[in-house]
Design a protein around this motif. Sequence first.
Motif, PDB file in Angstrom:
ATOM      1  N   ALA A  89      82.930 -42.646  -4.180  1.00 20.26           N
ATOM      2  CA  ALA A  89      83.923 -41.565  -4.250  1.00 20.26           C
ATOM      3  C   ALA A  89      85.060 -41.808  -3.258  1.00 20.26           C
ATOM      4  CB  ALA A  89      83.253 -40.217  -3.975  1.00 20.26           C
ATOM      5  N   ALA A  90      84.742 -42.348  -2.079  1.00 24.64           N
ATOM      6  CA  ALA A  90      85.778 -42.642  -1.077  1.00 24.64           C
ATOM      7  C   ALA A  90      86.703 -43.748  -1.573  1.00 24.64           C
ATOM      8  CB  ALA A  90      85.123 -43.039   0.248  1.00 24.64           C
ATOM      9  N   MET A  91      86.145 -44.771  -2.227  1.00 28.37           N
ATOM     10  CA  MET A  91      86.970 -45.849  -2.761  1.00 28.37           C
ATOM     11  C   MET A  91      87.825 -45.362  -3.929  1.00 28.37           C
ATOM     12  SD  MET A  91      84.687 -49.354  -2.536  1.00 28.37           S
ATOM     13  CE  MET A  91      83.101 -48.673  -3.021  1.00 28.37           C
ATOM     14  N   ILE A 206      86.090 -37.723   1.334  1.00 29.60           N
ATOM     15  CA  ILE A 206      86.252 -37.688  -0.116  1.00 29.60           C
ATOM     16  C   ILE A 206      86.808 -36.331  -0.532  1.00 29.60           C
ATOM     17  CG2 ILE A 206      84.402 -39.355  -0.463  1.00 29.60           C
ATOM     18  CD1 ILE A 206      82.582 -37.099  -1.262  1.00 29.60           C
ATOM     19  N   ASP A 207      87.414 -36.298  -1.727  1.00 25.63           N
ATOM     20  CA  ASP A 207      87.978 -35.033  -2.214  1.00 25.63           C
ATOM     21  C   ASP A 207      87.492 -34.700  -3.614  1.00 25.63           C
ATOM     22  OD1 ASP A 207      89.265 -36.930  -3.684  1.00 25.63           O
ATOM     23  OD2 ASP A 207      91.276 -36.466  -2.960  1.00 25.63           O
ATOM     24  N   LYS A 208      86.475 -35.433  -4.097  1.00 23.95           N
ATOM     25  CA  LYS A 208      85.906 -35.140  -5.412  1.00 23.95           C
ATOM     26  C   LYS A 208      84.438 -35.511  -5.402  1.00 23.95           C
ATOM     27  CE  LYS A 208      86.320 -37.849  -8.985  1.00 23.95           C
ATOM     28  NZ  LYS A 208      86.813 -38.631 -10.131  1.00 23.95           N
ATOM     29  N   ILE A 209      83.595 -34.588  -5.855  1.00 26.55           N
ATOM     30  CA  ILE A 209      82.159 -34.829  -5.946  1.00 26.55           C
ATOM     31  C   ILE A 209      81.714 -34.408  -7.343  1.00 26.55           C
ATOM     32  CG2 ILE A 209      79.892 -34.270  -4.986  1.00 26.55           C
ATOM     33  CD1 ILE A 209      81.366 -33.544  -2.365  1.00 26.55           C
ATOM     34  N   THR A 213      77.112 -28.207  -7.783  1.00 26.87           N
ATOM     35  CA  THR A 213      76.451 -27.308  -6.840  1.00 26.87           C
ATOM     36  C   THR A 213      76.260 -27.968  -5.483  1.00 26.87           C
ATOM     37  OG1 THR A 213      75.284 -26.219  -8.640  1.00 26.87           O
ATOM     38  CG2 THR A 213      74.402 -25.923  -6.412  1.00 26.87           C
ATOM     39  N   ARG A 214      75.647 -29.131  -5.477  1.00 20.77           N
ATOM     40  CA  ARG A 214      75.289 -29.784  -4.214  1.00 20.77           C
ATOM     41  C   ARG A 214      76.257 -30.911  -3.888  1.00 20.77           C
ATOM     42  NH1 ARG A 214      69.220 -31.427  -3.775  1.00 20.77           N
ATOM     43  NH2 ARG A 214      69.095 -29.161  -3.581  1.00 20.77           N
ATOM     44  N   ALA A 215      76.747 -30.903  -2.672  1.00 19.35           N
ATOM     45  CA  ALA A 215      77.657 -31.962  -2.214  1.00 19.35           C
ATOM     46  C   ALA A 215      76.964 -32.790  -1.134  1.00 19.35           C
ATOM     47  CB  ALA A 215      78.939 -31.353  -1.660  1.00 19.35           C
ATOM     48  N   TYR A 216      77.385 -34.039  -1.017  1.00 19.41           N
ATOM     49  CA  TYR A 216      76.840 -34.928  -0.006  1.00 19.41           C
ATOM     50  C   TYR A 216      77.932 -35.279   0.999  1.00 19.41           C
ATOM     51  CZ  TYR A 216      72.986 -35.398  -3.263  1.00 19.41           C
ATOM     52  OH  TYR A 216      71.941 -35.131  -4.097  1.00 19.41           O
ATOM     53  N   LEU A 217      77.562 -35.227   2.265  1.00 22.91           N
ATOM     54  CA  LEU A 217      78.505 -35.514   3.345  1.00 22.91           C
ATOM     55  C   LEU A 217      77.916 -36.616   4.221  1.00 22.91           C
ATOM     56  CD1 LEU A 217      81.012 -34.889   5.063  1.00 22.91           C
ATOM     57  CD2 LEU A 217      79.681 -33.087   6.186  1.00 22.91           C
ATOM     58  N   LYS A 256      85.758 -25.492  -0.186  1.00 21.98           N
ATOM     59  CA  LYS A 256      86.881 -25.043  -1.006  1.00 21.98           C
ATOM     60  C   LYS A 256      86.796 -25.599  -2.426  1.00 21.98           C
ATOM     61  CE  LYS A 256      90.066 -24.472   2.877  1.00 21.98           C
ATOM     62  NZ  LYS A 256      91.285 -24.972   3.571  1.00 21.98           N
ATOM     63  N   MET A 257      86.068 -26.707  -2.625  1.00 19.66           N
ATOM     64  CA  MET A 257      85.885 -27.251  -3.968  1.00 19.66           C
ATOM     65  C   MET A 257      84.917 -26.402  -4.785  1.00 19.66           C
ATOM     66  SD  MET A 257      85.400 -31.334  -3.300  1.00 19.66           S
ATOM     67  CE  MET A 257      86.231 -32.156  -1.939  1.00 19.66           C
ATOM     68  N   GLY A 258      84.202 -25.498  -4.110  1.00 18.72           N
ATOM     69  CA  GLY A 258      83.276 -24.632  -4.823  1.00 18.72           C
ATOM     70  C   GLY A 258      81.815 -25.016  -4.698  1.00 18.72           C
ATOM     71  N   HIS A 259      81.511 -26.011  -3.882  1.00 17.50           N
ATOM     72  CA  HIS A 259      80.112 -26.429  -3.699  1.00 17.50           C
ATOM     73  C   HIS A 259      79.395 -25.430  -2.803  1.00 17.50           C
ATOM     74  CE1 HIS A 259      80.806 -30.254  -5.670  1.00 17.50           C
ATOM     75  NE2 HIS A 259      81.914 -30.367  -4.949  1.00 17.50           N
ATOM     76  N   LYS A 260      78.162 -25.054  -3.207  1.00 19.17           N
ATOM     77  CA  LYS A 260      77.422 -24.048  -2.479  1.00 19.17           C
ATOM     78  C   LYS A 260      76.392 -24.640  -1.527  1.00 19.17           C
ATOM     79  CE  LYS A 260      78.009 -20.820  -6.334  1.00 19.17           C
ATOM     80  NZ  LYS A 260      79.115 -20.131  -5.650  1.00 19.17           N
ATOM     81  N   GLU A 261      76.078 -25.915  -1.682  1.00 18.36           N
ATOM     82  CA  GLU A 261      75.126 -26.578  -0.779  1.00 18.36           C
ATOM     83  C   GLU A 261      75.735 -27.864  -0.253  1.00 18.36           C
ATOM     84  OE1 GLU A 261      71.215 -27.178  -2.311  1.00 18.36           O
ATOM     85  OE2 GLU A 261      71.332 -25.442  -3.632  1.00 18.36           O
TER      86      GLU A 261
END
Length: 261
Positions: A89-91, A206-209, A213-217, A256-261
């Motif tokens: 996603a970063a690339m 990254i700016d897109k996942i 629901t779940r995002a990874y950081l 802000k993207m709407g991810h809750k986790e």
Amino acid sequence: MPNEPQIEAWAGFGDLRFLCTNRVFSFIIGATAAPQSGFGMEDIIARSSEIAIIIFDDSYKTDIIILVDLTMNFGFYTLGCKVNQYETAAMERMLVAAGYTPTLSDAQPDIFIINSCTVTAESDRKTRQTVRKYRRELPNSVIVLTGCMPQAFPDDANEIDAADIVLGNHSNNRLCEAIANFLETNKRVVMIDEHKKGDLFDTPPIDKIEERTRAYLKIQDGCNRFCSYCIIPTARGRERSKPLEDIKSEVSSIAKMGHKE
């Protein structure tokens, strides 16, 4: 534009292509009429990411006006863990910022990047198999191999001649540079920067996942243990962490993207 285009050859109207360093990267997307006679002079008018090619016959009567899209597109195939998915996603973000566009699902990409895994011998086998598979399926694409496999085993990765560009995961930030280098020279590019003690955490945010629901950081990379059974220190380098302020900023962006986790 990612690369300064040059016309190298014309074929018949049905096969007309816009060529750059012997690789097809744009196709006709619109035309007013088929040519009625031989080509005489080309007047090229460039604007933004498109180009209008006006072809005249010997009497300088316009035969055809073709609109060609010059924006190069890209696709990804990711092997391995969630960290690889994050780095893909970063690339993607990096390429979009440089003027490239994600390919449509049914379109052949101009650039195809395979983000590899190397945690087991089976992972290495799958990487080699995947590169060769897409070389067959995408004969006109620039194939890029990156990720942990080239980083941990650069000599083995260099032997995978189906890849036009080979990068280690420590060189991912040089992806656009490597692509431009290949397009300019039409020669294989290998960039595998060695991990060193004292390296900083350099994976961009990254700016897109894809998952809603779940995002990874990604907050940490590498390991200092060097256990005999584990390849992580070789593939990922020494332990290093993302600065706290950067973590806070990215968490806010993800929310802000709407991810809750």
